[in-house]
Scaffold this motif. Sequence first.
Motif, PDB file in Angstrom:
ATOM      1  N   SER A   1      -6.486  -1.740   3.503  1.00 49.56           N
ATOM      2  CA  SER A   1      -7.317  -1.741   4.720  1.00 49.56           C
ATOM      3  C   SER A   1      -7.020  -2.964   5.551  1.00 49.56           C
ATOM      4  N   PHE A   2      -7.186  -2.774   6.836  1.00 49.65           N
ATOM      5  CA  PHE A   2      -7.075  -3.887   7.792  1.00 49.65           C
ATOM      6  C   PHE A   2      -8.454  -4.083   8.373  1.00 49.65           C
ATOM      7  N   GLY A   3      -9.103  -5.192   8.014  1.00 48.48           N
ATOM      8  CA  GLY A   3     -10.492  -5.341   8.441  1.00 48.48           C
ATOM      9  C   GLY A   3     -11.274  -4.170   7.891  1.00 48.48           C
TER      10      GLY A   3
ATOM     11  N   ARG B   1      -9.450   1.627   6.910  1.00 48.71           N
ATOM     12  CA  ARG B   1      -8.704   2.007   5.702  1.00 48.71           C
ATOM     13  C   ARG B   1      -7.472   2.793   6.121  1.00 48.71           C
ATOM     14  N   ALA B   2      -6.411   2.072   6.399  1.00 50.55           N
ATOM     15  CA  ALA B   2      -5.210   2.701   6.957  1.00 50.55           C
ATOM     16  C   ALA B   2      -4.587   3.671   5.959  1.00 50.55           C
ATOM     17  N   VAL B   3      -4.478   3.239   4.702  1.00 52.09           N
ATOM     18  CA  VAL B   3      -4.065   4.153   3.634  1.00 52.09           C
ATOM     19  C   VAL B   3      -5.145   4.058   2.570  1.00 52.09           C
TER      20      VAL B   3
ATOM     21  N   PRO C   1      -1.554  13.584  11.997  1.00 55.11           N
ATOM     22  CA  PRO C   1      -1.913  13.106  13.330  1.00 55.11           C
ATOM     23  C   PRO C   1      -1.700  11.595  13.476  1.00 55.11           C
ATOM     24  N   ASN C   2      -1.663  11.130  14.716  1.00 53.97           N
ATOM     25  CA  ASN C   2      -1.554   9.694  14.964  1.00 53.97           C
ATOM     26  C   ASN C   2      -2.660   8.946  14.246  1.00 53.97           C
ATOM     27  N   GLY C   3      -2.302   7.812  13.655  1.00 58.56           N
ATOM     28  CA  GLY C   3      -3.298   7.006  12.955  1.00 58.56           C
ATOM     29  C   GLY C   3      -3.586   7.491  11.550  1.00 58.56           C
ATOM     30  N   ALA C   4      -2.812   8.484  11.065  1.00 58.10           N
ATOM     31  CA  ALA C   4      -3.041   9.019   9.722  1.00 58.10           C
ATOM     32  C   ALA C   4      -2.637   8.031   8.629  1.00 58.10           C
ATOM     33  N   GLY C   5      -1.820   7.055   8.986  1.00 61.66           N
ATOM     34  CA  GLY C   5      -1.387   6.069   7.992  1.00 61.66           C
ATOM     35  C   GLY C   5       0.056   6.249   7.548  1.00 61.66           C
ATOM     36  N   LYS C   6       0.819   7.022   8.296  1.00 57.75           N
ATOM     37  CA  LYS C   6       2.198   7.319   7.896  1.00 57.75           C
ATOM     38  C   LYS C   6       3.080   6.060   7.968  1.00 57.75           C
ATOM     39  N   THR C   7       3.015   5.378   9.103  1.00 58.36           N
ATOM     40  CA  THR C   7       3.825   4.160   9.248  1.00 58.36           C
ATOM     41  C   THR C   7       3.374   3.103   8.250  1.00 58.36           C
ATOM     42  N   THR C   8       2.058   3.010   8.045  1.00 60.81           N
ATOM     43  CA  THR C   8       1.542   2.046   7.069  1.00 60.81           C
ATOM     44  C   THR C   8       2.076   2.368   5.674  1.00 60.81           C
ATOM     45  N   LEU C   9       2.164   3.641   5.354  1.00 65.80           N
ATOM     46  CA  LEU C   9       2.757   4.051   4.074  1.00 65.80           C
ATOM     47  C   LEU C   9       4.187   3.533   3.951  1.00 65.80           C
TER      48      LEU C   9
HETATM   49  N1  ADP Z   1      -1.169  -4.356  10.888  1.00 66.04           N
HETATM   50  C1  ADP Z   1      -2.265  -3.629  11.185  1.00 66.04           C
HETATM   51  N2  ADP Z   1      -3.408  -4.253  11.513  1.00 66.04           N
HETATM   52  C2  ADP Z   1      -4.530  -3.535  11.789  1.00 66.04           C
HETATM   53  N3  ADP Z   1      -4.589  -2.206  11.791  1.00 66.04           N
HETATM   54  C3  ADP Z   1      -3.468  -1.520  11.486  1.00 66.04           C
HETATM   55  C4  ADP Z   1      -2.250  -2.192  11.172  1.00 66.04           C
HETATM   56  N4  ADP Z   1      -1.303  -1.270  10.894  1.00 66.04           N
HETATM   57  C5  ADP Z   1      -1.912  -0.065  11.039  1.00 66.04           C
HETATM   58  N5  ADP Z   1      -3.208  -0.205  11.390  1.00 66.04           N
HETATM   59  C6  ADP Z   1      -4.176   0.872  11.594  1.00 66.04           C
HETATM   60  O1  ADP Z   1      -4.020   1.756  10.519  1.00 66.04           O
HETATM   61  C7  ADP Z   1      -4.136   3.084  10.961  1.00 66.04           C
HETATM   62  C8  ADP Z   1      -2.910   3.863  10.592  1.00 66.04           C
HETATM   63  O2  ADP Z   1      -1.832   3.469  11.423  1.00 66.04           O
HETATM   64  P1  ADP Z   1      -0.355   4.023  11.262  1.00 66.04           P
HETATM   65  O3  ADP Z   1       0.049   3.871   9.857  1.00 66.04           O
HETATM   66  O4  ADP Z   1       0.487   3.340  12.269  1.00 66.04           O
HETATM   67  O5  ADP Z   1      -0.525   5.546  11.631  1.00 66.04           O
HETATM   68  P2  ADP Z   1       0.578   6.648  11.942  1.00 66.04           P
HETATM   69  O6  ADP Z   1       1.931   6.057  11.721  1.00 66.04           O
HETATM   70  O7  ADP Z   1       0.261   7.751  11.002  1.00 66.04           O
HETATM   71  O8  ADP Z   1       0.366   7.068  13.354  1.00 66.04           O
HETATM   72  C9  ADP Z   1      -4.397   3.031  12.444  1.00 66.04           C
HETATM   73  O9  ADP Z   1      -5.814   3.125  12.642  1.00 66.04           O
HETATM   74  C10 ADP Z   1      -3.886   1.689  12.842  1.00 66.04           C
HETATM   75  O10 ADP Z   1      -4.568   1.204  13.950  1.00 66.04           O
END
Ligand code: ADP
Lengths: 327, 258
Positions: free
Chosen positions: B14-16, B19-21, B39-47
């Motif tokens: 989680s960021f703050g 809960r991104a993932v 969908p956007n914001g699903a946590g894919k990039t965070t994964l």
């Molecule tokens: N470094 C970060 N700091 C704060 N919030 C983040 C950070 N990285 C991702 N998030 C949040 O985590 C969630 C998932 O983001 P992301 O993984 O980019 O989604 P996706 O790639 O599926 O569109 C979003 O709500 C995004 O704002």
Amino acid sequence: MNAIMQPGFWIFILTMSGIYGIFGLGLQVQYGVGGILNFGHVGMMALSSYTMAILVISHGINFWIAAATGVGVAALGGAFLGLTTLRLRGDYFAIVSIAFSEIVRYVIFNSDNITGGAQGSLAIPAIGEGYPSYTNAWDSIMNHMRDFLQPIFGDIVNREFVMALTIWSTLAVLLLIVSRIERTSWARVLRATREDDEVPAALGKNVFRFRLQAVIIGSILGGIAGIYWALESTLLSADDFLTIVTFYGWMILILGGATKVKGLPFAAIFFGFLYGGTRFFTFWPFSMVDSAQRAYIRIMIIGVVLIILMMKRPQGIFGKRQEMVLE
Amino acid sequence: MNNLILEVNDVAISFGGVRAVNGATLNVAVDSVTSVIGPNGAGKTTLFNLISGAIKPDSGTILFEGMEIQNLLPHKIADRGIIRTFQGAKVIKRLSVLENLMLGGQDNPGDSLLNFFNPKARNAYEARTRDRAMELLQQIGIERFAHEYAGILSGGQRKLLDLARALMANPIMLLLDEPFAGVNPTLVEKLLEVLQDLRTKHHLTFLLIEHDLETVMNISDRVIVMAEGRVIADGAPNSIYQNQAVIDAYLGTRKATS
Ligand SMILES: Nc1ncnc2c1ncn2[C@@H]1O[C@H](COP(=O)(O)OP(=O)(O)O)[C@@H](O)[C@H]1O
Ligand SMILES: [Mg+2]
């Protein structure tokens, strides 16, 4: 004005520009290639020169070993600064590096029994009945070289001439080595880290290692400059290592174009002229202020030149504009 | 022995308050193409950031070839063969296009300062890497920019460069974050060919994030659907189309926005 006609004046300027050229070359590796903002570079000069002086005066150690140790201590200083601070963001490194060099200076100033404290190297405790000088070995080398060169080049060859020649030869060799290093893939990775940490890391590069090595190489160069500084001035004082000296190096770097080494020797000479020349600014309007104030005029002129450069030619006189401004 | 190359077990970050993932579990088979959609914001990039070590999970484990990697630094993970690209593509703008590619070279003797005194080894490696890089530039059709700063490339060209640079790094597994978004369709065709070719020749495993469902259905052996930091569906491409949870969370929102 007369002084400007004398060869001695020009030799002095060459000597100073050579020393500060070597000093600035250290910043070139760190900032020009690695994007590392080191504002405490003068600390490395202080470490090497004082280490060398103390080893020679207090312990009677051979000059060459003492000088090499001095440069080694400067490298260790760089390693310490890097290991403790390089993992932080770039601007934190800049701030901590200033603090580092100021701490080095304070420690030197306050360690009377080792460094001579406020009285400088003259008060470094000497072994036996010895006079606290660290230049004896160097002087005899300079005198030998003078005696060798004088019959060839005539009366212009004196100790100062030989000193300038030695320093510029060193600078030339170091420029060659550094420009070779900057053509390796090591430098390519370092250039990448200047812009971004994530990309090189995702390709398997240990960004921290590259930065640390850049800081250490720069510190070695700063250390070499410190040895020459000590030999040129023949006396050391903690006041030689004020933060403003770091910015002399920065001025040369920015003037020459930070990303390439080829402008650096020219920028160093320009700086040397400002540095050495301003003390001969005895004519109007400078005659209206006394000599202590004139020293500040030098710093002001250097500041103004830096500001104008940053506005008009951020790439320096010889640099490539695109490499500075591309977004 | 199992044939899983990557296993992500109950990973959370989680960021703050976000809960991104949030307890994601998934795995990837050797030599497969697995797509992550959502969908956007699903946590894919965070994964991807978690797998590549750019960020550390609050909890959970990530295994690559059977070994835990979630605590390794990014460059160590890259050394093991997981190479990623970046959403929106990252290029080093003030290096030339060719230099960007050559940055991908692995075990380059010139990266070590000790080899400064061994120019033979350095130069031989550089020459080989340069040839390889020029070849790749030709394949992706931007060889005419080889000696220009990468900063002058268009968005689509940057994507190609990012992808080619990842290929330079001899990956075992490639993580591609929206590699085709904004790249023109004929080039996408070509890229797919290049990737297919690599897959058969070098046994590469692909994990990719992609928005275009048609591409996903065409190239994937398996599709993983994420929403709100969790894996909500996982299976063969055609089974995903019929999954009610997916229709609600993903296909549904697509319909709603279009
Ligand atoms: N470094 C970060 N700091 C704060 N919030 C983040 C950070 N990285 C991702 N998030 C949040 O985590 C969630 C998932 O983001 P992301 O993984 O980019 O989604 P996706 O790639 O599926 O569109 C979003 O709500 C995004 O704002
Ligand atoms: Mg994303």
